[in-house]
Design a protein around this motif. Structure first.
Motif, PDB file in Angstrom:
ATOM      1  N   ASP A  93       0.838  -1.201   0.000  1.00  0.00           N
ATOM      2  CA  ASP A  93       0.000   0.000   0.000  1.00  0.00           C
ATOM      3  C   ASP A  93       0.870   1.247   0.000  1.00  0.00           C
ATOM      4  OD1 ASP A  93      -2.205  -1.555   0.089  1.00  0.00           O
ATOM      5  OD2 ASP A  93      -2.848  -0.986   2.103  1.00  0.00           O
ATOM      6  N   ASP A  95       0.158   4.075   1.569  1.00  0.00           N
ATOM      7  CA  ASP A  95      -0.062   4.973   2.711  1.00  0.00           C
ATOM      8  C   ASP A  95       0.864   4.696   3.891  1.00  0.00           C
ATOM      9  OD1 ASP A  95      -1.075   2.598   3.495  1.00  0.00           O
ATOM     10  OD2 ASP A  95      -3.114   3.300   3.902  1.00  0.00           O
ATOM     11  N   GLN A  97       1.037   2.189   5.687  1.00  0.00           N
ATOM     12  CA  GLN A  97       0.512   1.280   6.710  1.00  0.00           C
ATOM     13  C   GLN A  97       1.291  -0.024   6.670  1.00  0.00           C
ATOM     14  OE1 GLN A  97      -3.975   1.417   5.986  1.00  0.00           O
ATOM     15  NE2 GLN A  97      -3.823   1.443   8.205  1.00  0.00           N
ATOM     16  N   ARG A 196       0.907  -3.239  12.216  1.00  0.00           N
ATOM     17  CA  ARG A 196       0.440  -2.339  11.174  1.00  0.00           C
ATOM     18  C   ARG A 196       0.359  -0.930  11.724  1.00  0.00           C
ATOM     19  NH1 ARG A 196      -1.726  -2.755   6.111  1.00  0.00           N
ATOM     20  NH2 ARG A 196      -3.630  -1.617   5.578  1.00  0.00           N
ATOM     21  N   ARG A 199      -2.113   5.156   8.995  1.00  0.00           N
ATOM     22  CA  ARG A 199      -1.827   5.872   7.763  1.00  0.00           C
ATOM     23  C   ARG A 199      -0.840   6.998   8.033  1.00  0.00           C
ATOM     24  NH1 ARG A 199      -3.897   7.322   3.008  1.00  0.00           N
ATOM     25  NH2 ARG A 199      -4.934   5.567   2.049  1.00  0.00           N
TER      26      ARG A 199
END
Ligand code: UDP
Ligand code: MG
Length: 310
Positions: A93, A95, A97, A196, A199
């Motif tokens: 991803d 972002d 994350q 995780r 963002r």
């Protein structure tokens, strides 16, 4: 031919792209291997594509694909897989994350001989209760009702071998649920765990509508259990009806103790109506996907790209 391709779907990520590139670059230069970054701009409404093109001018290993509109996260990743050349491919991803530094661990596992190395979330930061709860429920339900073993608490952040990419490209269905397809494909699979992050900037591109659609895609493309539910409720309702017939006959002819039954009629009509509508709805979900696949429209439309050979 690069050793490693990194596929990055982009939807309104202008604030994340510079930091993402920094961190990815750090990881790659440490690994000392040939690599390419493929950015797929999935119809962003912000300045993302300009930033990507700028990076591509300055770095020869940066590729981009610019979609004609928003096609969705899974389709964006699929386009990246269609156009990457690496022997191993990372899906990540934009972002942050998914921490880019974890690529080291994924890559090491691949070198040990695994064809799929997925990243399993230990904890999730910065996501609200509803998102965490629905995600958790979704993976548990999917686990229960599908015949394949989709790992719980994993997204698409993972490394896959070229062999897996080649099989994925043969799976031309319109509803893409890559993590399910990759489980279905098999090969030697393993995982590494990570926490995780939240963002880095910006906000999620996954609306609840997109999440629901994804969930239904996942269920319908890997399970026929909902269809069987229709048959099952049919039998249950028939059973109940049979008992009610006996009760009604007894009341009418033997005990002769009966009142004109408005309530029971209303209840059974409403109950049956509800069950029938649910079953039609379930069938509809499958039929709509069938018809989408029969239309055979392209999965995505590329507006612009610096990848020449395809
Ligand atoms: N994304 C995309 N198309 C979309 C929605 C999201 O390409 O329609 C990308 C997004 O830029 C990010 C990744 O898919 O790189 C995951 O999306 P997001 O972080 O918004 O989802 P979440 O992590 O909240 O589930
Ligand atoms: Mg995200």
């Amino acid at each position: 031919m690069p050793e490693l391709s990194i596929v990055i779907p982009i939807y309104n990520e202008e604030e994340n792209i510079p930091v993402l590139f920094e961190r990815l670059n750090g990881v790659i230069s440490q690994l000392k291997i040939g690599s390419e970054l493929i950015f797929i701009n999935d119809g962003s409404k912000d300045n993302s594509i300009a930033l990507i093109k700028d990076l591509a001018i300055k770095n020869s290993n940066i590729k981009y694909i610019d979609f004609s509109r928003n096609f969705g996260h899974q389709v964006a990743v699929s386009a990246g897989l269609d156009h990457c050349a690496g022997k191993a491919v990372i899906i990540i991803d934009a972002d942050l994350q998914d921490p880019p530094e974890l690529i080291n661990d994924l890559y090491n596992k691949w070198n040990e001989g695994y064809e799929v190395v997925y990243a399993k979330r230990r904890a999730r930061q910065g996501e609200n209760f509803l998102k965490r709860f629905t995600a958790k429920m979704f993976y548990r339900i999917l686990q229960k009702i599908t015949s394949i073993n989709i790992p719980v608490d994993t997204g698409d952040f993972r490394l896959i071998d070229r062999k897996v990419v080649d099989v994925l490209r043969q799976m031309t269905e319109q509803e893409k649920v890559l993590r399910g397809q990759i489980s279905w494909i098999g090969f030697r699979q393993t995982f590494v765990e990570y926490d995780r992050d939240a963002r880095y900037a910006g906000k999620t591109g996954y609306t609840y509508k997109k999440m629901l659609r994804f969930a239904l895609d996942g269920i319908t493309s890997f399970s026929n259990l909902p269809l069987k539910f229709a048959t099952f409720t049919g039998f249950v309702v028939s059973g109940i009806t049979f008992v009610m017939i006996l009760v009604a006959l007894y009341a009418r002819f033997i005990s002769k103790n009966y009142v004109p039954g408005w309530t029971s009629i209303m209840l059974s009509v409403l109950f049956l109506g509800g069950v029938q509508l649910i079953c039609i709805g379930i069938i509809g979900e499958y039929i709509s996907r069938l018809s989408a696949n029969i239309r055979k429209r392209p999965l995505y439309i590329i507006g612009d790209s610096n990848i020449s050979n395809k």
